[in-house]
Design a protein around this motif. Structure first.
Motif, PDB file in Angstrom:
ATOM      1  N   HIS A   2       0.829  -1.211   0.000  1.00 39.92           N
ATOM      2  CA  HIS A   2       0.000   0.000   0.000  1.00 39.92           C
ATOM      3  C   HIS A   2       0.861   1.258   0.000  1.00 39.92           C
ATOM      4  O   HIS A   2       1.853   1.348   0.716  1.00 39.92           O
ATOM      5  N   VAL A   3       0.451   2.236  -0.801  1.00 38.99           N
ATOM      6  CA  VAL A   3       1.103   3.545  -0.832  1.00 38.99           C
ATOM      7  C   VAL A   3       0.070   4.577  -0.394  1.00 38.99           C
ATOM      8  O   VAL A   3      -1.035   4.638  -0.948  1.00 38.99           O
ATOM      9  N   ASN A   4       0.419   5.367   0.618  1.00 45.02           N
ATOM     10  CA  ASN A   4      -0.493   6.404   1.103  1.00 45.02           C
ATOM     11  C   ASN A   4      -0.701   7.486   0.048  1.00 45.02           C
ATOM     12  O   ASN A   4       0.176   7.713  -0.794  1.00 45.02           O
ATOM     13  N   PRO A   5      -1.846   8.183   0.105  1.00 43.11           N
ATOM     14  CA  PRO A   5      -2.084   9.299  -0.819  1.00 43.11           C
ATOM     15  C   PRO A   5      -1.012  10.379  -0.645  1.00 43.11           C
ATOM     16  O   PRO A   5      -0.379  10.480   0.405  1.00 43.11           O
ATOM     17  N   ASP A   6      -0.868  11.221  -1.677  1.00 37.86           N
ATOM     18  CA  ASP A   6       0.124  12.293  -1.604  1.00 37.86           C
ATOM     19  C   ASP A   6      -0.361  13.420  -0.687  1.00 37.86           C
ATOM     20  O   ASP A   6      -1.523  13.453  -0.278  1.00 37.86           O
ATOM     21  N   ASP A   7       0.555  14.343  -0.381  1.00 33.75           N
ATOM     22  CA  ASP A   7       0.259  15.435   0.552  1.00 33.75           C
ATOM     23  C   ASP A   7      -0.948  16.260   0.125  1.00 33.75           C
ATOM     24  O   ASP A   7      -1.747  16.685   0.959  1.00 33.75           O
ATOM     25  N   GLN A   8      -1.091  16.502  -1.165  1.00 35.16           N
ATOM     26  CA  GLN A   8      -2.205  17.320  -1.656  1.00 35.16           C
ATOM     27  C   GLN A   8      -3.546  16.656  -1.329  1.00 35.16           C
ATOM     28  O   GLN A   8      -4.475  17.311  -0.871  1.00 35.16           O
ATOM     29  N   LYS A   9      -3.634  15.352  -1.575  1.00 33.85           N
ATOM     30  CA  LYS A   9      -4.889  14.636  -1.295  1.00 33.85           C
ATOM     31  C   LYS A   9      -5.171  14.591   0.215  1.00 33.85           C
ATOM     32  O   LYS A   9      -6.322  14.710   0.636  1.00 33.85           O
ATOM     33  N   ILE A  10      -4.128  14.411   1.012  1.00 26.19           N
ATOM     34  CA  ILE A  10      -4.322  14.365   2.464  1.00 26.19           C
ATOM     35  C   ILE A  10      -4.747  15.739   2.982  1.00 26.19           C
ATOM     36  O   ILE A  10      -5.673  15.843   3.789  1.00 26.19           O
ATOM     37  N   ALA A  11      -4.114  16.795   2.501  1.00 32.75           N
ATOM     38  CA  ALA A  11      -4.491  18.152   2.923  1.00 32.75           C
ATOM     39  C   ALA A  11      -5.943  18.450   2.552  1.00 32.75           C
ATOM     40  O   ALA A  11      -6.698  19.021   3.347  1.00 32.75           O
ATOM     41  N   GLU A  12      -6.340  18.039   1.361  1.00 29.97           N
ATOM     42  CA  GLU A  12      -7.725  18.237   0.913  1.00 29.97           C
ATOM     43  C   GLU A  12      -8.691  17.466   1.825  1.00 29.97           C
ATOM     44  O   GLU A  12      -9.728  17.994   2.237  1.00 29.97           O
ATOM     45  N   LYS A  98     -20.495   5.709   4.730  1.00 29.13           N
ATOM     46  CA  LYS A  98     -19.078   5.364   4.680  1.00 29.13           C
ATOM     47  C   LYS A  98     -18.225   6.614   4.910  1.00 29.13           C
ATOM     48  O   LYS A  98     -18.548   7.698   4.411  1.00 29.13           O
ATOM     49  N   PRO A  99     -17.131   6.478   5.653  1.00 33.00           N
ATOM     50  CA  PRO A  99     -16.241   7.619   5.844  1.00 33.00           C
ATOM     51  C   PRO A  99     -15.461   7.913   4.558  1.00 33.00           C
ATOM     52  O   PRO A  99     -15.395   7.085   3.657  1.00 33.00           O
ATOM     53  N   LYS A 100     -14.868   9.099   4.519  1.00 32.19           N
ATOM     54  CA  LYS A 100     -14.006   9.453   3.397  1.00 32.19           C
ATOM     55  C   LYS A 100     -12.686   8.707   3.487  1.00 32.19           C
ATOM     56  O   LYS A 100     -12.060   8.426   2.467  1.00 32.19           O
ATOM     57  N   ALA A 101     -12.245   8.437   4.735  1.00 34.18           N
ATOM     58  CA  ALA A 101     -10.925   7.829   4.921  1.00 34.18           C
ATOM     59  C   ALA A 101     -10.858   7.025   6.207  1.00 34.18           C
ATOM     60  O   ALA A 101     -11.567   7.315   7.171  1.00 34.18           O
ATOM     61  N   VAL A 102      -9.971   6.030   6.176  1.00 29.05           N
ATOM     62  CA  VAL A 102      -9.576   5.297   7.376  1.00 29.05           C
ATOM     63  C   VAL A 102      -8.094   5.574   7.555  1.00 29.05           C
ATOM     64  O   VAL A 102      -7.300   5.350   6.643  1.00 29.05           O
ATOM     65  N   TRP A 103      -7.746   6.100   8.726  1.00 31.18           N
ATOM     66  CA  TRP A 103      -6.374   6.522   9.016  1.00 31.18           C
ATOM     67  C   TRP A 103      -5.825   5.615  10.107  1.00 31.18           C
ATOM     68  O   TRP A 103      -6.280   5.656  11.252  1.00 31.18           O
ATOM     69  N   ILE A 104      -4.858   4.776   9.758  1.00 32.13           N
ATOM     70  CA  ILE A 104      -4.264   3.819  10.698  1.00 32.13           C
ATOM     71  C   ILE A 104      -2.957   4.412  11.217  1.00 32.13           C
ATOM     72  O   ILE A 104      -2.084   4.787  10.439  1.00 32.13           O
ATOM     73  N   GLN A 105      -2.858   4.482  12.524  1.00 27.64           N
ATOM     74  CA  GLN A 105      -1.788   5.237  13.172  1.00 27.64           C
ATOM     75  C   GLN A 105      -0.369   4.771  12.895  1.00 27.64           C
ATOM     76  O   GLN A 105      -0.128   3.655  12.436  1.00 27.64           O
ATOM     77  N   LEU A 106       0.547   5.643  13.222  1.00 29.13           N
ATOM     78  CA  LEU A 106       1.981   5.447  13.050  1.00 29.13           C
ATOM     79  C   LEU A 106       2.437   4.126  13.670  1.00 29.13           C
ATOM     80  O   LEU A 106       2.054   3.800  14.792  1.00 29.13           O
ATOM     81  N   GLY A 107       3.209   3.368  12.902  1.00 27.69           N
ATOM     82  CA  GLY A 107       3.741   2.098  13.389  1.00 27.69           C
ATOM     83  C   GLY A 107       2.865   0.904  13.067  1.00 27.69           C
ATOM     84  O   GLY A 107       3.267  -0.236  13.296  1.00 27.69           O
ATOM     85  N   ILE A 108       1.674   1.131  12.542  1.00 28.83           N
ATOM     86  CA  ILE A 108       0.751   0.040  12.223  1.00 28.83           C
ATOM     87  C   ILE A 108       0.629  -0.078  10.705  1.00 28.83           C
ATOM     88  O   ILE A 108       0.268   0.877  10.019  1.00 28.83           O
ATOM     89  N   VAL A 109       0.945  -1.281  10.206  1.00 27.59           N
ATOM     90  CA  VAL A 109       0.886  -1.550   8.767  1.00 27.59           C
ATOM     91  C   VAL A 109       0.045  -2.796   8.548  1.00 27.59           C
ATOM     92  O   VAL A 109       0.261  -3.821   9.189  1.00 27.59           O
ATOM     93  N   ASN A 110      -0.933  -2.692   7.662  1.00 25.56           N
ATOM     94  CA  ASN A 110      -1.738  -3.844   7.283  1.00 25.56           C
ATOM     95  C   ASN A 110      -2.203  -3.619   5.843  1.00 25.56           C
ATOM     96  O   ASN A 110      -3.283  -3.079   5.597  1.00 25.56           O
ATOM     97  N   ASP A 111      -1.343  -4.011   4.884  1.00 24.26           N
ATOM     98  CA  ASP A 111      -1.615  -3.774   3.465  1.00 24.26           C
ATOM     99  C   ASP A 111      -2.915  -4.426   2.998  1.00 24.26           C
ATOM    100  O   ASP A 111      -3.654  -3.845   2.201  1.00 24.26           O
ATOM    101  N   GLU A 112      -3.197  -5.624   3.474  1.00 21.06           N
ATOM    102  CA  GLU A 112      -4.405  -6.332   3.053  1.00 21.06           C
ATOM    103  C   GLU A 112      -5.663  -5.552   3.433  1.00 21.06           C
ATOM    104  O   GLU A 112      -6.595  -5.414   2.644  1.00 21.06           O
ATOM    105  N   GLN A 113      -5.687  -4.997   4.655  1.00 20.18           N
ATOM    106  CA  GLN A 113      -6.859  -4.239   5.085  1.00 20.18           C
ATOM    107  C   GLN A 113      -6.959  -2.903   4.347  1.00 20.18           C
ATOM    108  O   GLN A 113      -8.065  -2.450   4.049  1.00 20.18           O
ATOM    109  N   CYS A 114      -5.826  -2.307   4.029  1.00 17.12           N
ATOM    110  CA  CYS A 114      -5.855  -1.079   3.217  1.00 17.12           C
ATOM    111  C   CYS A 114      -6.463  -1.366   1.842  1.00 17.12           C
ATOM    112  O   CYS A 114      -7.222  -0.554   1.312  1.00 17.12           O
ATOM    113  N   ARG A 115      -6.135  -2.518   1.276  1.00 15.63           N
ATOM    114  CA  ARG A 115      -6.714  -2.907  -0.009  1.00 15.63           C
ATOM    115  C   ARG A 115      -8.232  -3.028   0.114  1.00 15.63           C
ATOM    116  O   ARG A 115      -8.971  -2.530  -0.745  1.00 15.63           O
TER     117      ARG A 115
END
Length: 143
Positions: A2-12, A98-115
Motif C-alpha cells: 500500500h502507498v499512502n495518498p500524496d500530501d495534496q490529497k491528504i491536505a484536501e 461510509k467515511p471518506k478515509a480510514v487513518w491507521i496510526q503510526l507504526g501500524i501496517v496492514n496492506d491487506e486491510q488497506c486494499r
C-alpha cells in the motif's frame, strides 16, 4: 504494498472533514490516542470516541463500536494493533454512511486491510500520525 495518498490529497481530506471517529480513544491523557484527539479538537474537529469501556471521553459521548454512531463520520482514526485492524475494517464496511478515509496510526501496517478499504472506495492511510500530518500540512490554518 500500500502507498499512502500524496500530501495534496491528504491536505484536501483534512480541510473537507469535520467529524473524526477515534477508534480506541483512551480516557488516559498520557496515551497517544487522547493527545491526538485533544489536538484535533483544538483544530475545530468534532471528535467521536469509539471505546466500549467508556461512556464519555474529552466531553464527548463514547460509543462501543462504529456501528453505534449516528450521523456521518469523515475520518476513522484507528488506534489498534495490526492484528485488530480487520475487525475495525469490518465495522467500517458495515457503516451506513461510509467515511471518506480510514487513518491507521503510526507504526501500524496492514496492506491487506488497506486494499479492502480502497476497494470500498474509501481512502486508506497507514503508518502515519494524523496529528503530525495535520500540523505539517495545515498547522497554520484553522478550520
Amino acid at each position: 504494498m500500500h502507498v499512502n495518498p500524496d500530501d495534496q490529497k491528504i491536505a484536501e481530506l483534512l480541510r473537507e472533514s469535520k467529524n473524526i471517529a477515534v477508534f480506541g480513544l483512551s480516557d488516559d491523557p498520557s496515551k497517544a490516542s487522547n493527545q491526538v484527539a485533544q489536538y484535533l479538537q483544538s483544530q475545530g474537529y468534532e471528535i467521536v470516541p469509539i471505546n466500549p469501556k467508556a461512556t464519555s471521553i474529552l466531553g464527548r459521548k463514547a460509543h462501543p463500536t462504529l456501528l453505534d454512531v449516528e450521523g456521518p463520520i469523515d475520518i476513522v482514526d484507528v488506534f489498534r494493533r495490526s492484528e485488530q485492524i480487520p475487525e475495525v475494517v469490518d465495522q467500517v464496511l458495515q457503516m451506513q454512511h461510509k467515511p471518506k478515509a480510514v487513518w491507521i496510526q503510526l507504526g501500524i501496517v496492514n496492506d491487506e486491510q488497506c486494499r479492502r478499504i480502497e476497494e470500498a472506495g474509501i481512502m486508506a492511510i497507514q503508518d502515519s500520525c494524523l496529528k503530525v500530518e495535520h500540523y505539517r500540512l495545515l498547522g497554520k490554518e484553522k478550520l
